[in-house]
Scaffold this active site. Structure first.
Site, PDB file in Angstrom:
ATOM      1  N   CYS A  53       1.043  -1.141   0.090  1.00 32.24           N
ATOM      2  CA  CYS A  53       0.128  -0.138  -0.029  1.00 32.24           C
ATOM      3  C   CYS A  53       0.911   1.351  -0.086  1.00 32.24           C
ATOM      4  O   CYS A  53       1.983   1.397   0.393  1.00 32.24           O
ATOM      5  CB  CYS A  53      -0.944  -0.071   1.306  1.00 32.24           C
ATOM      6  N   HIS A  54       0.145   2.457  -0.598  1.00 30.17           N
ATOM      7  CA  HIS A  54       0.873   3.712  -0.513  1.00 30.17           C
ATOM      8  C   HIS A  54       1.571   4.067   0.954  1.00 30.17           C
ATOM      9  O   HIS A  54       2.480   4.768   0.986  1.00 30.17           O
ATOM     10  CB  HIS A  54       0.077   4.710  -1.169  1.00 30.17           C
ATOM     11  N   THR A  55       0.583   3.729   1.890  1.00 31.52           N
ATOM     12  CA  THR A  55       1.028   4.010   3.279  1.00 31.52           C
ATOM     13  C   THR A  55       2.275   3.433   3.709  1.00 31.52           C
ATOM     14  O   THR A  55       2.898   4.308   4.438  1.00 31.52           O
ATOM     15  CB  THR A  55      -0.108   3.850   4.308  1.00 31.52           C
ATOM     16  N   HIS A  75       0.351  -3.787   6.285  1.00 29.29           N
ATOM     17  CA  HIS A  75      -0.830  -3.802   6.962  1.00 29.29           C
ATOM     18  C   HIS A  75      -2.064  -4.231   6.074  1.00 29.29           C
ATOM     19  O   HIS A  75      -3.057  -4.468   6.494  1.00 29.29           O
ATOM     20  CB  HIS A  75      -1.141  -2.247   7.283  1.00 29.29           C
ATOM     21  N   GLU A  76      -1.655  -4.847   4.808  1.00 28.99           N
ATOM     22  CA  GLU A  76      -2.970  -5.184   4.044  1.00 28.99           C
ATOM     23  C   GLU A  76      -2.883  -6.622   3.973  1.00 28.99           C
ATOM     24  O   GLU A  76      -2.704  -7.279   2.957  1.00 28.99           O
ATOM     25  CB  GLU A  76      -3.062  -4.555   2.589  1.00 28.99           C
ATOM     26  N   CYS A 105     -13.281  -2.742  18.775  1.00 26.98           N
ATOM     27  CA  CYS A 105     -13.581  -3.369  20.150  1.00 26.98           C
ATOM     28  C   CYS A 105     -15.005  -3.816  20.531  1.00 26.98           C
ATOM     29  O   CYS A 105     -15.222  -4.573  21.453  1.00 26.98           O
ATOM     30  CB  CYS A 105     -12.650  -2.686  21.262  1.00 26.98           C
ATOM     31  N   CYS A 108     -15.956   0.376  23.171  1.00 27.70           N
ATOM     32  CA  CYS A 108     -15.986   2.044  23.615  1.00 27.70           C
ATOM     33  C   CYS A 108     -16.817   2.846  22.999  1.00 27.70           C
ATOM     34  O   CYS A 108     -17.671   2.311  22.110  1.00 27.70           O
ATOM     35  CB  CYS A 108     -14.422   2.159  22.958  1.00 27.70           C
ATOM     36  N   CYS A 111     -17.049   2.854  19.154  1.00 22.46           N
ATOM     37  CA  CYS A 111     -17.775   1.537  18.453  1.00 22.46           C
ATOM     38  C   CYS A 111     -19.092   1.460  18.755  1.00 22.46           C
ATOM     39  O   CYS A 111     -19.948   0.808  17.871  1.00 22.46           O
ATOM     40  CB  CYS A 111     -16.808   0.328  18.982  1.00 22.46           C
ATOM     41  N   CYS A 119     -11.963   3.201  16.498  1.00 29.45           N
ATOM     42  CA  CYS A 119     -11.983   2.645  17.889  1.00 29.45           C
ATOM     43  C   CYS A 119     -10.752   3.287  18.864  1.00 29.45           C
ATOM     44  O   CYS A 119      -9.884   3.563  18.472  1.00 29.45           O
ATOM     45  CB  CYS A 119     -11.967   1.313  17.757  1.00 29.45           C
ATOM     46  N   ARG A 123      -5.781   2.348  20.695  1.00 32.67           N
ATOM     47  CA  ARG A 123      -5.450   3.667  20.029  1.00 32.67           C
ATOM     48  C   ARG A 123      -4.012   4.114  20.443  1.00 32.67           C
ATOM     49  O   ARG A 123      -2.850   4.353  19.475  1.00 32.67           O
ATOM     50  CB  ARG A 123      -6.322   4.746  19.556  1.00 32.67           C
ATOM     51  N   CYS A 182      -7.484  -2.701   3.319  1.00 28.79           N
ATOM     52  CA  CYS A 182      -7.310  -1.070   3.537  1.00 28.79           C
ATOM     53  C   CYS A 182      -7.705  -0.270   2.398  1.00 28.79           C
ATOM     54  O   CYS A 182      -8.974   0.092   2.543  1.00 28.79           O
ATOM     55  CB  CYS A 182      -5.575  -0.810   3.599  1.00 28.79           C
ATOM     56  N   ARG A 375      -2.204  -2.586  -7.592  1.00 29.21           N
ATOM     57  CA  ARG A 375      -1.700  -3.259  -6.226  1.00 29.21           C
ATOM     58  C   ARG A 375      -0.770  -4.492  -6.601  1.00 29.21           C
ATOM     59  O   ARG A 375      -1.053  -5.342  -7.507  1.00 29.21           O
ATOM     60  CB  ARG A 375      -2.885  -3.912  -5.343  1.00 29.21           C
TER      61      ARG A 375
END
Length: 381
Positions: A53-55, A75-76, A105, A108, A111, A119, A123, A182, A375
């Site tokens: 991913c770009h992130t 993260h993907e 979760c 919270c 959520c 969430c 965090r 993502c 991708r």
């Protein structure tokens, strides 16, 4: 009977291969690292596929003000549950899961609200690169390696909080399912959750990367009558047509004028920005319809960049909304998105441009920098 994994104390630490960001601006280093077993509320996942991913590239470059190193990026991800920490009840060994950088979760105040998907449970620690107890499961020669976005999926396996995993249909191909972790969900959710595009409306999407194409698909699923996609790449615009765009054009300084021409001078009911370019963000705001137009911003701008908005655009009825992960409550909605893919409502295959190995992770960044495809997916098993 569902087979449960042993508790964390019975899960031995393991050696895995992972792509580590050792210093900003340098290539990732694929190396062997140590991964400890899951503690209470955590899950060990054997990863099968991960999108680039770009992130990830954004953080590796050092531009991200919240970035940290050393860390295992990625993260993907999508994979299979291999072991459970104490107290995990919503997952079982063998479950197929998509990793969530945005946890849910279900307890919270956020959520429990239908106004946001952000969430609060873990965090603070997640933002610092730690698991909920303030420690890491990743290390090298006894030195901790932080968890990127709570996921760290450029690796053969990862340990994550139970609340950051979405259980999906085991029949769904994991090399496609990972894309819902993502970018694709962000675009779909921006249209379906954040903007809540109305049937028969006029939509303009700025940017035809993964997020923008997801927004095009989301607008189509919501019943938009006209969907215009704007990008600098003719190849990407062709993909936008495949996702449901009725009109496309190459972007530039005259993009707002062209939108106004298509809408009898009024502007679009909904605009979406999916580039991270603050000048394009301003175009997306200006191209929204006077009176009720909504601009949804999903792109991540560079450190220190600001969005200049002429107040009159707002006074005359235009609105701006930000969208994190498309407003998607991941554990609930990602499985539904995956099912819509399985049902044929979302064409995911068109997004998978390149298959690469973990050792080729830096090639994935190069392909993204060159805008070669949408991708690259790392095949991990």
């Amino acid at each position: 009977m569902t087979r449960r994994a042993p508790h964390a104390g019975n899960v031995a630490a393991m050696k895995i291969r992972a792509a580590v960001l050792e210093e900003f601006g340098a290539p990732l280093v694929v190396q062997e690292v140590d991964l400890a077993g899951p503690r209470a509320g955590e899950v060990l996942v054997r990863l099968h596929a991960c999108g680039v991913c770009h992130t990830d590239m954004y953080t590796a470059s050092g531009v991200d003000p919240s970035g940290y190193a050393p860390t295992v990026l990625g993260h993907e991800g999508a994979g299979v549950v291999e072991a459970l920490g104490e107290g995990v009840t919503s997952l079982a060994v063998g479950d197929h899961v998509v990793t969530l950088f945005s946890p849910q979760c279900r307890e919270c105040v956020h959520c429990l609200s239908d106004k946001t998907n952000i969430c609060l449970k873990i965090r603070e620690q997640q933002g610092r690169g730690y698991l909920p107890d303030g420690t890491t499961r990743l290390s090298k020669d006894g030195e901790p390696i932080r968890h990127f976005m709570g996921t760290s999926t450029f690796a053969e396996a990862t340990v994550m909080p139970e609340i950051a995993l979405a259980k999906i249909d085991p029949e769904a191909p994991l090399d496609r399912a990972c894309l819902f972790a993502c970018g694709l969900s962000t675009g779909l959710g921006a249209a379906m959750n954040t903007a809540k595009v109305e049937e028969g409306s006029f939509v303009v999407v700025f940017g035809a990367g993964m997020v923008g194409l997801g927004a095009v698909a989301g607008a189509r699923l919501m019943g938009a009558e006209r969907i215009v996609c704007v990008d600098l790449s003719e190849d990407r615009l062709a993909l936008a047509t495949g996702q449901g765009a009725t009109d496309t054009f190459v972007g530039g300084p005259d993009a707002v004028e062209r939108v106004l021409e298509l809408t009898d001078g009024f502007g679009a009911d909904y605009t979406f920005e999916a580039t991270g370019n603050v000048k394009v963000m301003a175009q997306a705001v200006e191209a929204a319809r006077m009176g009720w137009g909504l601009c949804t911003v999903t792109g991540v701008a560079g450190k220190g960049e600001t969005l200049d908005v002429i107040p009159r655009w707002l006074i005359t009825g235009r609105r701006i909304a930000g969208s994190s992960f498309g407003g998607v409550k991941g554990r609930d909605q990602v499985p539904r998105f995956v099912q819509r893919y399985m049902d044929g409502d979302i064409d995911v295959d068109a997004f998978l441009s390149h298959r690469i190995s973990l050792d080729e992770v830096n090639k994935g960044f190069e392909l993204m920098h060159d805008q070669d495809g949408i991708r690259s997916v790392i095949e991990l098993s």
